[in-house]
Write a protein that holds these residues in place. Structure first.
Motif, PDB file in Angstrom:
ATOM      1  N   LEU A  84       0.697  -1.101   0.036  1.00 15.51           N
ATOM      2  CA  LEU A  84      -0.018   0.087  -0.139  1.00 15.51           C
ATOM      3  C   LEU A  84       0.897   1.273  -0.019  1.00 15.51           C
ATOM      4  CD1 LEU A  84      -2.879  -0.982   2.290  1.00 15.51           C
ATOM      5  CD2 LEU A  84      -3.021  -0.403  -0.102  1.00 15.51           C
ATOM      6  N   ASP A 104       0.812   4.473  -2.732  1.00 15.20           N
ATOM      7  CA  ASP A 104       0.455   5.546  -2.046  1.00 15.20           C
ATOM      8  C   ASP A 104       0.463   6.854  -2.926  1.00 15.20           C
ATOM      9  OD1 ASP A 104      -0.021   7.683  -0.487  1.00 15.20           O
ATOM     10  OD2 ASP A 104       0.244   6.504   1.397  1.00 15.20           O
ATOM     11  N   PRO A 105      -0.512   7.389  -3.213  1.00 15.22           N
ATOM     12  CA  PRO A 105      -0.372   8.640  -4.226  1.00 15.22           C
ATOM     13  C   PRO A 105       0.348   9.820  -3.832  1.00 15.22           C
ATOM     14  CG  PRO A 105      -2.675   8.599  -3.492  1.00 15.22           C
ATOM     15  CD  PRO A 105      -1.836   7.181  -2.894  1.00 15.22           C
ATOM     16  N   GLU A 106       0.090   9.820  -2.301  1.00 10.61           N
ATOM     17  CA  GLU A 106       0.967  10.880  -1.498  1.00 10.61           C
ATOM     18  C   GLU A 106       2.555  10.550  -1.796  1.00 10.61           C
ATOM     19  OE1 GLU A 106      -0.229  13.782   0.470  1.00 10.61           O
ATOM     20  OE2 GLU A 106      -1.976  13.036  -0.688  1.00 10.61           O
ATOM     21  N   PHE A 115       8.327  11.695   5.498  1.00 12.21           N
ATOM     22  CA  PHE A 115       7.265  10.498   6.076  1.00 12.21           C
ATOM     23  C   PHE A 115       7.848   9.993   6.953  1.00 12.21           C
ATOM     24  CE2 PHE A 115       4.646  10.906   2.092  1.00 12.21           C
ATOM     25  CZ  PHE A 115       3.599  11.124   2.642  1.00 12.21           C
ATOM     26  N   PHE A 131       6.531  10.055  10.911  1.00 16.96           N
ATOM     27  CA  PHE A 131       6.215   9.116  11.970  1.00 16.96           C
ATOM     28  C   PHE A 131       7.135   8.784  13.031  1.00 16.96           C
ATOM     29  CE2 PHE A 131       3.712   8.067   8.115  1.00 16.96           C
ATOM     30  CZ  PHE A 131       2.547   7.272   8.634  1.00 16.96           C
ATOM     31  N   MET A 168       5.838  10.908  16.150  1.00 13.49           N
ATOM     32  CA  MET A 168       4.479  10.570  16.889  1.00 13.49           C
ATOM     33  C   MET A 168       4.843   9.872  18.492  1.00 13.49           C
ATOM     34  SD  MET A 168       2.029   9.222  13.900  1.00 13.49           S
ATOM     35  CE  MET A 168       1.964  10.383  12.405  1.00 13.49           C
ATOM     36  N   TYR A 215       3.458   2.314  18.035  1.00 15.35           N
ATOM     37  CA  TYR A 215       3.021   1.570  17.035  1.00 15.35           C
ATOM     38  C   TYR A 215       3.330   2.283  15.657  1.00 15.35           C
ATOM     39  CZ  TYR A 215       0.031  -0.352  13.382  1.00 15.35           C
ATOM     40  OH  TYR A 215      -0.118  -1.005  12.152  1.00 15.35           O
ATOM     41  N   MET A 216       2.909   3.463  15.830  1.00 15.39           N
ATOM     42  CA  MET A 216       3.257   4.654  14.704  1.00 15.39           C
ATOM     43  C   MET A 216       5.011   4.705  14.315  1.00 15.39           C
ATOM     44  SD  MET A 216       0.774   5.664  13.373  1.00 15.39           S
ATOM     45  CE  MET A 216      -1.038   5.954  13.389  1.00 15.39           C
ATOM     46  N   GLU A 259     -17.767  -3.417  21.515  1.00 18.14           N
ATOM     47  CA  GLU A 259     -16.054  -3.730  21.752  1.00 18.14           C
ATOM     48  C   GLU A 259     -16.150  -5.105  22.604  1.00 18.14           C
ATOM     49  OE1 GLU A 259     -13.600  -0.608  22.555  1.00 18.14           O
ATOM     50  OE2 GLU A 259     -14.894   0.575  22.132  1.00 18.14           O
ATOM     51  N   ALA A 287     -12.679   0.278  17.072  1.00 16.60           N
ATOM     52  CA  ALA A 287     -12.211   0.174  18.241  1.00 16.60           C
ATOM     53  C   ALA A 287     -10.845   0.854  18.460  1.00 16.60           C
ATOM     54  CB  ALA A 287     -12.185  -1.501  18.608  1.00 16.60           C
ATOM     55  N   HIS A 290      -6.282   3.351  12.528  1.00 16.15           N
ATOM     56  CA  HIS A 290      -4.670   2.853  12.667  1.00 16.15           C
ATOM     57  C   HIS A 290      -4.713   1.329  11.944  1.00 16.15           C
ATOM     58  CE1 HIS A 290      -4.269   4.975  16.568  1.00 16.15           C
ATOM     59  NE2 HIS A 290      -4.458   6.055  15.834  1.00 16.15           N
ATOM     60  N   ALA A 291      -3.431   1.148  11.423  1.00 12.44           N
ATOM     61  CA  ALA A 291      -2.894  -0.180  11.046  1.00 12.44           C
ATOM     62  C   ALA A 291      -3.871  -0.922   9.977  1.00 12.44           C
ATOM     63  CB  ALA A 291      -2.962  -0.948  12.446  1.00 12.44           C
ATOM     64  N   ARG A 292      -4.544  -1.741  10.421  1.00 11.97           N
ATOM     65  CA  ARG A 292      -5.331  -2.653   9.656  1.00 11.97           C
ATOM     66  C   ARG A 292      -6.756  -1.826   9.236  1.00 11.97           C
ATOM     67  NH1 ARG A 292      -5.799  -8.843  11.243  1.00 11.97           N
ATOM     68  NH2 ARG A 292      -3.513  -8.462  11.795  1.00 11.97           N
ATOM     69  N   ALA A 294      -5.321   0.649   6.687  1.00 10.14           N
ATOM     70  CA  ALA A 294      -5.155  -0.332   5.312  1.00 10.14           C
ATOM     71  C   ALA A 294      -6.523  -0.958   4.556  1.00 10.14           C
ATOM     72  CB  ALA A 294      -4.568  -1.530   5.407  1.00 10.14           C
ATOM     73  N   ASN A 306      -5.499  13.011   2.022  1.00  8.17           N
ATOM     74  CA  ASN A 306      -6.003  11.909   0.764  1.00  8.17           C
ATOM     75  C   ASN A 306      -6.446  10.662   1.171  1.00  8.17           C
ATOM     76  OD1 ASN A 306      -6.120  10.414  -1.443  1.00  8.17           O
ATOM     77  ND2 ASN A 306      -4.339  11.390  -2.487  1.00  8.17           N
ATOM     78  N   SER A 311      -4.401   7.463   0.452  1.00 13.95           N
ATOM     79  CA  SER A 311      -3.006   7.619   0.891  1.00 13.95           C
ATOM     80  C   SER A 311      -3.036   6.846   2.360  1.00 13.95           C
ATOM     81  CB  SER A 311      -2.513   8.933   0.901  1.00 13.95           C
ATOM     82  OG  SER A 311      -1.095   8.983   1.682  1.00 13.95           O
ATOM     83  N   ILE A 312      -2.265   5.682   2.336  1.00 12.94           N
ATOM     84  CA  ILE A 312      -2.180   4.902   3.628  1.00 12.94           C
ATOM     85  C   ILE A 312      -1.315   5.869   4.691  1.00 12.94           C
ATOM     86  CG2 ILE A 312      -0.170   3.589   2.752  1.00 12.94           C
ATOM     87  CD1 ILE A 312      -2.794   1.956   5.103  1.00 12.94           C
ATOM     88  N   MET A 313      -0.453   6.548   4.200  1.00 15.01           N
ATOM     89  CA  MET A 313       0.761   7.114   4.988  1.00 15.01           C
ATOM     90  C   MET A 313      -0.245   8.405   5.442  1.00 15.01           C
ATOM     91  SD  MET A 313       4.659   6.777   3.647  1.00 15.01           S
ATOM     92  CE  MET A 313       4.204   7.166   2.049  1.00 15.01           C
ATOM     93  N   GLY A 314      -0.853   8.964   4.598  1.00 15.25           N
ATOM     94  CA  GLY A 314      -1.468  10.274   4.878  1.00 15.25           C
ATOM     95  C   GLY A 314      -2.439   9.967   6.112  1.00 15.25           C
ATOM     96  N   MET A 335      -2.590   7.198   8.244  1.00 16.73           N
ATOM     97  CA  MET A 335      -2.070   6.869   9.355  1.00 16.73           C
ATOM     98  C   MET A 335      -1.338   8.263  10.205  1.00 16.73           C
ATOM     99  SD  MET A 335      -0.931   3.080   9.363  1.00 16.73           S
ATOM    100  CE  MET A 335       0.637   3.350   9.190  1.00 16.73           C
ATOM    101  N   ALA A 336      -0.911   9.082   9.382  1.00 14.11           N
ATOM    102  CA  ALA A 336      -0.207  10.105  10.022  1.00 14.11           C
ATOM    103  C   ALA A 336      -1.247  11.090  10.758  1.00 14.11           C
ATOM    104  CB  ALA A 336       0.529  10.914   8.914  1.00 14.11           C
ATOM    105  N   ALA A 337      -2.414  11.049  10.206  1.00 12.34           N
ATOM    106  CA  ALA A 337      -3.544  11.938  10.741  1.00 12.34           C
ATOM    107  C   ALA A 337      -3.955  11.410  12.065  1.00 12.34           C
ATOM    108  CB  ALA A 337      -4.763  12.107   9.923  1.00 12.34           C
ATOM    109  N   ALA A 338      -3.469  10.032  12.529  1.00 12.26           N
ATOM    110  CA  ALA A 338      -3.924   9.525  13.881  1.00 12.26           C
ATOM    111  C   ALA A 338      -5.448   9.962  14.226  1.00 12.26           C
ATOM    112  CB  ALA A 338      -2.729   9.880  14.902  1.00 12.26           C
ATOM    113  N   LYS A 395     -10.942   6.485  17.907  1.00  9.12           N
ATOM    114  CA  LYS A 395     -12.149   6.299  18.004  1.00  9.12           C
ATOM    115  C   LYS A 395     -12.978   7.398  18.656  1.00  9.12           C
ATOM    116  CE  LYS A 395     -14.925   3.293  20.822  1.00  9.12           C
ATOM    117  NZ  LYS A 395     -16.213   3.248  20.093  1.00  9.12           N
TER     118      LYS A 395
END
Lengths: 573, 85
Positions: A79, A83-85, A112, A116, A119, A123-124, A313, B11, B15-17, B20, B43, B46-49, B51-54, B57
């Motif tokens: 992915l 990623d377009p970015e 990038f 990351f 953060m 995880y990040m 949950e 939950a 993030h993560a999964r 994606a 965007n 964009s996976i990175m965009g 995830m970076a936005a964090a 829930k």
């Protein structure tokens, strides 16, 4: 002279082999002005496509050899490549700044990575490593430098590296890689987790192994002790070869027992279950041959967050565990907070004696909304497996009756709303307060089962805080006072045909196991790693012999006397 | 263009999964996908965009889809933000 280097135990086992130094390929990036940005973009696209091809192959191989879960990380890498970015920004940079693809990609990726790495969530921060890993792969194609050398191994080696990236571990060929040792990392870093799932010995975080080892030097790796011995002597090699053989033999012997029932020499069956702390732990429990879950601590659902978990949950988490265990019993303990366990979003007043204070069921009965939400989630999940609900810290019958009445109310209201609830689930209590242990005969008429929580039962019986080192000597699992309480609880349970389990540390203790067997314990719940050794031990004991020793043991006067007696008895069998 | 305010129900947040998964769904549509959080524009492909936005829930974000299949994209992506896999 041999040299010993210490690190973190990441994966058990012993390996002896030549060091293979995994060095990062030289990815020197020069910024070069280009004229034809179209063809430079073309070159970038081709490198991307080849990297994608590699990753798709890796995903297939990892899925086949290690399972779908381990392939997720490489799907995430894919992915990133799409990623377009990333992709579009690199292309823009190439055409706007007339710069070469290597430099454009490196700059954008670095931005990038820095983002990351800054953060505040671990995880990040780990995702920065993913981006670095993917970028290196594309860069190596652009530069025409071969990407890592692990694919071309032809002899047995021990990998020595600064760190292993996910791409590195995915390329590990188990025929040749006997173990690995790294400069950085901890027990939960990616490389350590992979090593355990591949079952190869590993030591991480040595902070300097790469500087201490020359290529092709002989190295001994001891994953049990977390050490690496560089250039060992003949004697050291002999000692570790023997240790290695012993370990392998023992492991093979235990592995045979994974699918077996736990049966004593005289054909008596007891259940060996696992204590788990999160839904993900179920996989480890099953892999270690658990016949059930004897304690699912639900606190994790409430911790490390800013608000109470919703009913939904919780339902998802309980359902996951129940479904994965199938017919096997799953004992889920309702919320046990207070004492030493706090929630940031639930203000609890300071207490003089938190372990004797407002915790567990006491707190739940006072905060009924919290309690009812959890009970609804449990009741809804009851249709997905073999559920047993357990209330912690019960001291009096009134507490149990009140908790059970609330459970019944919630059940009724769910059923009225047309929600299906199983009729098969059981409701029991954790015995960890001496008052409940002494009154077990009264409780036994009303509960479906007992599970003895020895960690607390021992500290309450001996009036000794197990966290306080000065009184640690009083934490005596084999003290006759404790054993008499256990005897009373098991006898009382059996008199009413109720099963009795144990979910404290004691249940997996090789000295305690023969005593507990003799006392008639039905279910032993322990950390997953203790199950197979316990199954092996029990298969060599006779319940009839064990039962005969009980009268003698219960009449002893000290813990030391009991321990010496059991050790001697175990030597005889 | 379709725009909608959505409270993320996953939950673990986006993030993560789940992130994606969101990108996988987003890339099946030709429309442009944007997530706006605190006036920051991300965007949606964009996976990175993302995830970076964090995005955690319970956080409210604005989802914008713009293009030929904007309605379908909105329905599918709202689902990805509110329903556990």
């Amino acid at each position: 002279m041999s040299q010993k280097i210490t690190g973190v135990k990441a994966s058990a086992g012993i390996a002896i082999g030549k060091a293979f130094l995994l060095t990062t390929p030289d990815l020197q990036i020069n910024t070069v002005a280009i004229e034809d940005s179209e063809s430079e973009i073309q070159r970038f696209q081709e490198a991307l496509a080849r990297a994608k091809n590699d990753l798709e192959d890796i995903v297939l191989r990892v899925e086949r050899e290690m399972g779908t879960d381990h392939a997720d990380i490489f799907k995430a890498h894919l992915l990133v490549l799409e990623d377009p970015e990333l992709v579009d920004t690199v292309k823009d940079k190439i055409s706007n700044e007339k710069t070469n693809a290597e430099s454009a990609l490196n700059d954008i990726a670095q931005a990038f990575i820095v983002l990351f790495e800054q953060m505040d969530n671990e995880y990040m921060r780990e995702r920065a490593a993913d981006i670095r890993d993917v970028t290196k792969r594309v860069l190596s194609y652009l530069l025409g430098v071969p990407f890592a050398g692990l694919g071309e191994l032809t002899e047995e080696v021990i990998i020595v590296a600064d760190d292993l990236t996910p791409s590195d571990t995915a390329q590990l060929d188990r025929r040749y890689v006997k173990g690995f040792v790294t400069d950085i990392g901890g027990r939960t870093s990616h490389s350590a987790i992979m090593a355990r799932s591949l079952e190869i010995p590993a030591v991480v975080g040595t902070q300097g192994i790469t500087r201490a080892v020359q290529p092709a030097t002989l190295v001994i790796l001891d994953g049990h002790e977390g050490i690496a011995i560089i250039d060992p002597s003949e004697e050291e090699i002999a000692v570790y070869k023997r240790k290695q053989a012993d370990y392998e033999a023992q492991k093979a012997e235990l592995a045979k027992l994974v699918n077996d029932k736990t049966v004593t020499l005289d054909n008596h069956h007891v259940e060996l279950a696992a204590n788990i702390g999160s839904p993900e732990d179920v996989a480890g429990a099953i892999a270690n041959g658990a016949e059930g879950v004897g304690l699912f601590r639900t606190e994790f659902l409430y911790m490390g967050r800013n608000d109470f978990p919703t009913e939904e949950e919780q339902y998802v988490a309980y359902k996951h565990v129940l479904e994965h265990m199938g017919d096997r019993p799953v004992v889920i303990r309702t919320l046990d907070i207070g004492g030493d366990k706090h929630l940031s979003y639930l203000a609890l007043p300071e207490e003089m004696n938190p372990f004797l204070g407002h915790r567990a069921i006491r707190l739940c009965l006072d905060n009924q909304e919290l309690f009812r939400t959890q009970l609804r989630a449990l009741l809804r999940a009851s249709v997905h497996g073999n559920l047993k609900i357990m209330f912690p810290m019960i001291a009096t019958l009134e507490e149990f009756r009140q908790a059970k009445a609330i459970l019944e109310e919630e059940k009724k209201s769910l059923v009225n709303r047309g929600i299906v609830v199983s009729d098969q689930y059981e409701v029991g209590i954790m015995i960890e307060i001496p008052a409940a242990a002494l009154m077990a005969d009264q409780f036994a008429r009303e509960v479906d089962f007992f599970s003895i929580g020895t960690n607390d039962l021992i500290q309450y019986t001996m009036a000794a805080d197990r966290m306080n080192e000065k009184v640690a000597y009083l934490y005596q699992p084999y003290h006759p006072a404790v054993l008499r309480l256990l005897h009373n609880v098991i006898k009382a349970g059996h008199a009413q045909n109720k099963w009795v389990g144990m979910c404290g540390e004691m249940a997996g203790d090789p000295i305690a196991i023969p005593i507990l067997l003799g006392l008639g314990l039905d279910e032993f719940s322990m950390s997953a790693g203790s199950i197979l050794p316990a199954r092996q031990q029990l298969s060599r004991l006779r319940v009839e012999d064990a039962a005969k020793q009980i009268d003698t043991i219960l009449q002893m006067s000290t813990s030391a006397q009991v321990e010496a007696f059991v050790k001697e008895w175990l030597e005889r069998v | 263009m379709v725009e909608k305010k959505i409270v993320v129900q996953l939950a673990q947040g986006l993030h993560a999964r789940p992130a994606a998964n969101f990108v996988k769904v987003a890339t099946t549509f030709s429309s442009e996908i944007k997530i706006i959080k605190n006036e920051k524009n991300v965007n949606g492909k964009s996976i990175m965009g993302i995830m970076a936005a964090a995005i955690g829930k319970g956080e409210e974000i604005t989802l914008i889809t713009d293009g030929a299949d904007e309605q379908e994209a909105m329905t599918a992506l709202e689902k990805a933000l509110t329903e556990q896999e």
